[in-house]
Design an enzyme around this catalytic site. Structure first.
Site, PDB file in Angstrom:
ATOM      1  N   ASP A 169       0.814  -1.218   0.000  1.00 35.14           N
ATOM      2  CA  ASP A 169       0.000   0.000   0.000  1.00 35.14           C
ATOM      3  C   ASP A 169       0.848   1.268   0.000  1.00 35.14           C
ATOM      4  O   ASP A 169       0.493   2.286   0.612  1.00 35.14           O
ATOM      5  CB  ASP A 169      -0.967   0.008   1.202  1.00 35.14           C
ATOM      6  CG  ASP A 169      -1.822  -1.240   1.230  1.00 35.14           C
ATOM      7  OD1 ASP A 169      -2.274  -1.656   0.151  1.00 35.14           O
ATOM      8  OD2 ASP A 169      -2.024  -1.808   2.325  1.00 35.14           O
ATOM      9  N   LYS A 206       1.912   2.257  -5.020  1.00 36.88           N
ATOM     10  CA  LYS A 206       2.478   1.713  -6.264  1.00 36.88           C
ATOM     11  C   LYS A 206       1.535   1.983  -7.431  1.00 36.88           C
ATOM     12  O   LYS A 206       1.965   2.364  -8.519  1.00 36.88           O
ATOM     13  CB  LYS A 206       2.669   0.189  -6.143  1.00 36.88           C
ATOM     14  CG  LYS A 206       3.610  -0.243  -5.053  1.00 36.88           C
ATOM     15  CD  LYS A 206       3.660  -1.758  -4.939  1.00 36.88           C
ATOM     16  CE  LYS A 206       2.409  -2.396  -4.410  1.00 36.88           C
ATOM     17  NZ  LYS A 206       2.107  -2.132  -2.997  1.00 36.88           N
ATOM     18  N   GLY A 249      -4.539  -4.384  -3.688  1.00 37.03           N
ATOM     19  CA  GLY A 249      -5.562  -3.354  -3.856  1.00 37.03           C
ATOM     20  C   GLY A 249      -4.874  -2.049  -4.207  1.00 37.03           C
ATOM     21  O   GLY A 249      -4.121  -1.518  -3.403  1.00 37.03           O
ATOM     22  N   GLN A 269       1.865  -6.032  -3.587  1.00 36.58           N
ATOM     23  CA  GLN A 269       2.385  -6.144  -2.227  1.00 36.58           C
ATOM     24  C   GLN A 269       3.677  -5.319  -2.097  1.00 36.58           C
ATOM     25  O   GLN A 269       3.997  -4.535  -2.961  1.00 36.58           O
ATOM     26  CB  GLN A 269       2.630  -7.612  -1.825  1.00 36.58           C
ATOM     27  CG  GLN A 269       1.363  -8.422  -1.602  1.00 36.58           C
ATOM     28  CD  GLN A 269       0.727  -8.911  -2.869  1.00 36.58           C
ATOM     29  OE1 GLN A 269       1.367  -9.536  -3.702  1.00 36.58           O
ATOM     30  NE2 GLN A 269      -0.548  -8.624  -3.035  1.00 36.58           N
TER      31      GLN A 269
HETATM   32  P1  GDP Z   1      -0.766   0.324  -3.530  1.00 35.46           P
HETATM   33  O1  GDP Z   1      -1.347  -0.966  -3.051  1.00 35.46           O
HETATM   34  O2  GDP Z   1       0.692   0.422  -3.288  1.00 35.46           O
HETATM   35  O3  GDP Z   1      -1.127   0.632  -4.956  1.00 35.46           O
HETATM   36  O4  GDP Z   1      -1.406   1.472  -2.637  1.00 35.46           O
HETATM   37  P2  GDP Z   1      -2.953   1.635  -2.240  1.00 35.46           P
HETATM   38  O5  GDP Z   1      -3.676   2.181  -3.409  1.00 35.46           O
HETATM   39  O6  GDP Z   1      -3.475   0.402  -1.614  1.00 35.46           O
HETATM   40  O7  GDP Z   1      -2.838   2.674  -1.056  1.00 35.46           O
HETATM   41  C1  GDP Z   1      -2.404   3.975  -1.252  1.00 35.46           C
HETATM   42  C2  GDP Z   1      -3.559   4.925  -0.860  1.00 35.46           C
HETATM   43  O8  GDP Z   1      -3.066   6.230  -0.736  1.00 35.46           O
HETATM   44  C3  GDP Z   1      -4.643   5.008  -1.910  1.00 35.46           C
HETATM   45  O9  GDP Z   1      -5.871   5.228  -1.269  1.00 35.46           O
HETATM   46  C4  GDP Z   1      -4.249   6.216  -2.745  1.00 35.46           C
HETATM   47  O10 GDP Z   1      -5.360   6.853  -3.361  1.00 35.46           O
HETATM   48  C5  GDP Z   1      -3.678   7.103  -1.688  1.00 35.46           C
HETATM   49  N1  GDP Z   1      -2.586   7.966  -2.112  1.00 35.46           N
HETATM   50  C6  GDP Z   1      -1.634   7.746  -3.055  1.00 35.46           C
HETATM   51  N2  GDP Z   1      -0.730   8.735  -3.050  1.00 35.46           N
HETATM   52  C7  GDP Z   1      -1.119   9.605  -2.085  1.00 35.46           C
HETATM   53  C8  GDP Z   1      -0.565  10.814  -1.568  1.00 35.46           C
HETATM   54  O11 GDP Z   1       0.489  11.277  -1.982  1.00 35.46           O
HETATM   55  N3  GDP Z   1      -1.249  11.412  -0.554  1.00 35.46           N
HETATM   56  C9  GDP Z   1      -2.397  10.926  -0.030  1.00 35.46           C
HETATM   57  N4  GDP Z   1      -2.979  11.575   0.950  1.00 35.46           N
HETATM   58  N5  GDP Z   1      -2.934   9.772  -0.493  1.00 35.46           N
HETATM   59  C10 GDP Z   1      -2.290   9.120  -1.490  1.00 35.46           C
HETATM   60  P1  IMO Z   2      -0.954  -4.199  -2.226  1.00 39.87           P
HETATM   61  O1  IMO Z   2      -0.617  -4.693  -3.611  1.00 39.87           O
HETATM   62  C1  IMO Z   2      -0.883  -4.756   2.095  1.00 39.87           C
HETATM   63  C2  IMO Z   2      -0.749  -8.895   3.504  1.00 39.87           C
HETATM   64  C3  IMO Z   2      -1.967  -9.394   4.272  1.00 39.87           C
HETATM   65  C4  IMO Z   2      -1.298 -10.371   5.225  1.00 39.87           C
HETATM   66  C5  IMO Z   2      -0.192 -10.976   4.348  1.00 39.87           C
HETATM   67  C6  IMO Z   2      -0.557 -12.315   3.715  1.00 39.87           C
HETATM   68  O2  IMO Z   2      -2.218  -3.449  -2.144  1.00 39.87           O
HETATM   69  O3  IMO Z   2       0.223  -3.510  -1.622  1.00 39.87           O
HETATM   70  P2  IMO Z   2      -2.160 -12.993   1.700  1.00 39.87           P
HETATM   71  O4  IMO Z   2      -3.639 -12.816   1.533  1.00 39.87           O
HETATM   72  O5  IMO Z   2      -1.348 -12.357   0.636  1.00 39.87           O
HETATM   73  O6  IMO Z   2      -1.760 -14.421   1.938  1.00 39.87           O
HETATM   74  O7  IMO Z   2      -1.828 -12.221   3.089  1.00 39.87           O
HETATM   75  O8  IMO Z   2       0.077 -10.036   3.326  1.00 39.87           O
HETATM   76  N1  IMO Z   2      -1.038  -8.339   2.166  1.00 39.87           N
HETATM   77  C7  IMO Z   2      -1.022  -7.038   1.900  1.00 39.87           C
HETATM   78  N2  IMO Z   2      -0.841  -5.964   2.700  1.00 39.87           N
HETATM   79  N3  IMO Z   2      -1.070  -4.589   0.771  1.00 39.87           N
HETATM   80  C8  IMO Z   2      -1.210  -5.663  -0.056  1.00 39.87           C
HETATM   81  O9  IMO Z   2      -1.242  -5.547  -1.405  1.00 39.87           O
HETATM   82  C9  IMO Z   2      -1.247  -6.948   0.513  1.00 39.87           C
HETATM   83  N4  IMO Z   2      -1.399  -8.190   0.002  1.00 39.87           N
HETATM   84  C10 IMO Z   2      -1.263  -9.038   1.033  1.00 39.87           C
HETATM   85  O10 IMO Z   2      -2.626  -8.365   4.952  1.00 39.87           O
HETATM   86  O11 IMO Z   2      -0.679  -9.670   6.266  1.00 39.87           O
HETATM   87 MG    MG Z   3      -2.819  -1.606  -1.742  1.00 39.89          MG
END
Ligand code: GDP
Ligand code: IMO
Ligand code: MG
Length: 459
Positions: free
Chosen positions: A44, A47, A71, A257
């Protein structure tokens, strides 16, 4: 018979751009760098946002590990998109998106995600390829994971419950695995399900005597219907990607991840079941590592973790709560509150080193606005021993206390800033400190979720 519409294209033919046709000079001139985006923390890191920005200048985007446990949220033109199994490139009409062999695919989840995008006006199916080597997540993977997690009590990994680990386990175990290539052959798939389900049901009955019973015919019907839609998307993506590389196509590899969740190099056993660091690109896609010339590591300006496992810089206090609210730190896939803490430079530097990243992105910097002071964990104190190396054992990591470097904070709203030098001096100093500890230049600073809220540093 493979009737995929990509089949013809995916047969390797030596063309004028193939290595065997190139002179040394041509090879130098024609080589087009492939780029990858890797998460440097526990996921998260934003990316998805960085991939979305880079997608503009690429023709192909590849997901090579993980599954619908990921996600990724991207926001542009006033709309927010949430992607899980689909590569982020799917939102761009000029891009072919590839789900490579290293991904585990839940066919029902794949179609749900495609249908969700179609309902919002994004018809993307024609731009998607799915490797016939990718493994299929089946109902027994989900049921077994639920039973296993329940049995572990407080030591549960805290998985996303998507059957990721149990599917990868079958793949490595080789006995009861099903690949996309099997799924799209009706007879092969039905025979496998008839063989596997009775065996799995016996195990499930022991693990959870009260648990549900699987219906073989229902599984075959439901998955075969899904297979009818997936068949035209299935292809030998490996040969197709190698040909694309020879043809100088611009390819972007999208990590899911974070590197600290890598099954070999992360904080085992609190990890996911694939190589989520840069180490997984080659094995997951079939594209040689040396074809990738540019690796961008993405990290938040602080640290989050969702699920179980040690987290030395975690803030179980008001500051952690404040970061969670300001950063909206709730899981995209499961909605769970994310655990929050200061930037962990020990863990993030380790990730940058194993993935060999060339540059870093610092995301969600805006979330730290308003703090009097901000801290960076620059070492661990493990029973009085100070170390800057990530311990290999989870017990040692759990015992690690953060050694913090505290810097002055900044009060200004930075979400509208587009140039690095326009950031408050203390915010600049914070980024430069991270850059110096990481030993890698900053390429992007993200100051808000929207595509335009991104500072690109000149290099
Ligand atoms: P990923 O899994 O690495 O693609 O990251 P996620 O999308 O799960 O989580 C990142 C969250 O932060 C998302 O809700 C984005 O919309 C939000 N986001 C991304 N860049 C920024 C930022 O620079 N500032 C803030 N406040 N939110 C951001
Ligand atoms: P993105 O791509 C954050 C975590 C789960 C758990 C561990 C194992 O959005 O960064 P799994 O279901 O993969 O066997 O769970 O990994 N996990 C993540 N945490 N972001 C993710 O994906 C994750 N995908 C798995 O919460 O701790
Ligand atoms: Mg994510």
């Amino acid at each position: 018979m493979n009737n995929s519409r990509f089949w013809q294209q995916s047969q390797h033919r030596a063309g004028p751009y193939s290595p065997e046709f190139r002179t040394g000079e041509q090879q130098r001139v024609l080589s087009v760098p492939a780029t990858s985006v890797i998460g440097l923390q526990w996921g998260d890191e934003a990316k998805g946002k960085i991939v979305d920005i880079l997608t503009e200048s690429h023709q192909i985007v590849v997901r090579y590990q993980g599954g619908n446990n990921a996600g990724h949220t991207v926001r542009f033109d006033g709309r927010t998109y949430k992607l899980s199994l689909l590569p982020t490139g799917i939102l761009q009409k000029h891009v072919t998106s590839v789900i490579a062999p290293g991904v585990v695919v839940n066919p029902l989840a794949l179609l749900r995600e495609l249908d969700g995008l179609a309902a919002g006006g994004q018809n993307c199916e024609s731009r998607l390829m799915v490797s016939d080597r990718a493994h299929v997540i089946c109902p027994w993977h989900l049921l077994e994971e639920a039973a296993l997690e329940k049995s572990r009590g407080s030591a549960a990994i805290g998985t996303t419950m998507r059957g990721i680990g149990t599917c990868y386990r079958e793949k490595v175990g080789r006995t009861h695995a099903i690949r996309i290539g099997d799924l799209i052959r009706r007879d092969v798939f039905a025979a496998k399900v008839r063989e596997i389900v009775p065996f799995k049901q016996r195990i499930l009955d022991v693990l959870d005597p009260e648990g549900p019973r699987m219906d073989i015919d229902q599984i075959i019907t439901e998955y075969s219907d899904a297979a009818d839609r997936i068949r035209p998307l299935a292809a030998d993506t490996t040969s197709w990607l190698l040909d694309a590389l020879d043809a100088n196509k611009w390819i972007l590899f999208e990590g899911a991840q974070g590197s600290l969740l890598d099954v070999d190099h992360g904080t085992f056993p609190y990890v996911t079941s694939s190589n989520s660091s840069g180490c997984g690109i080659h094995s997951g896609s079939g594209v040689p590592e040396r074809a990738i010339e540019r690796m961008i590591g993405v990290a938040k300006a602080y640290t989050t973790r969702v699920g179980g496992g040690p987290f030395p810089s975690e803030l179980n206090n008001e500051i952690g709560n404040r970061i969670r609210i300001a950063g909206n730190e709730f899981g995209t896939v499961t909605g769970r509150p994310r655990r929050c803490g200061w930037f962990d430079a020990v863990a993030t530097r380790y990730s940058a080193r194993i993935s060999g990243v060339d540059s870093i992105t610092i995301a969600l910097l805006d979330v730290l606005s308003g703090f009097e002071e901000v801290s960076i964990c620059e070492a661990y104190d493990i029973d009085g021993r100070i170390t800057k190396t990530l311990p290999t054992s989870c017990e040692d990591l759990a015992a690690a206390k953060p050694v913090l470097r505290t810097l002055p904070g900044w009060q200004e709203d930075i979400t509208g800033i587009t140039e690095f030098f326009a950031l408050p001096t203390n915010a600049q100093q914070y980024c430069r400190t991270i850059e110096q500890i990481m030993g890698r230049p900053i390429e992007f600073v993200s100051v808000g979720p929207d595509r335009v809220q991104t500072i690109r540093l000149k290099r």
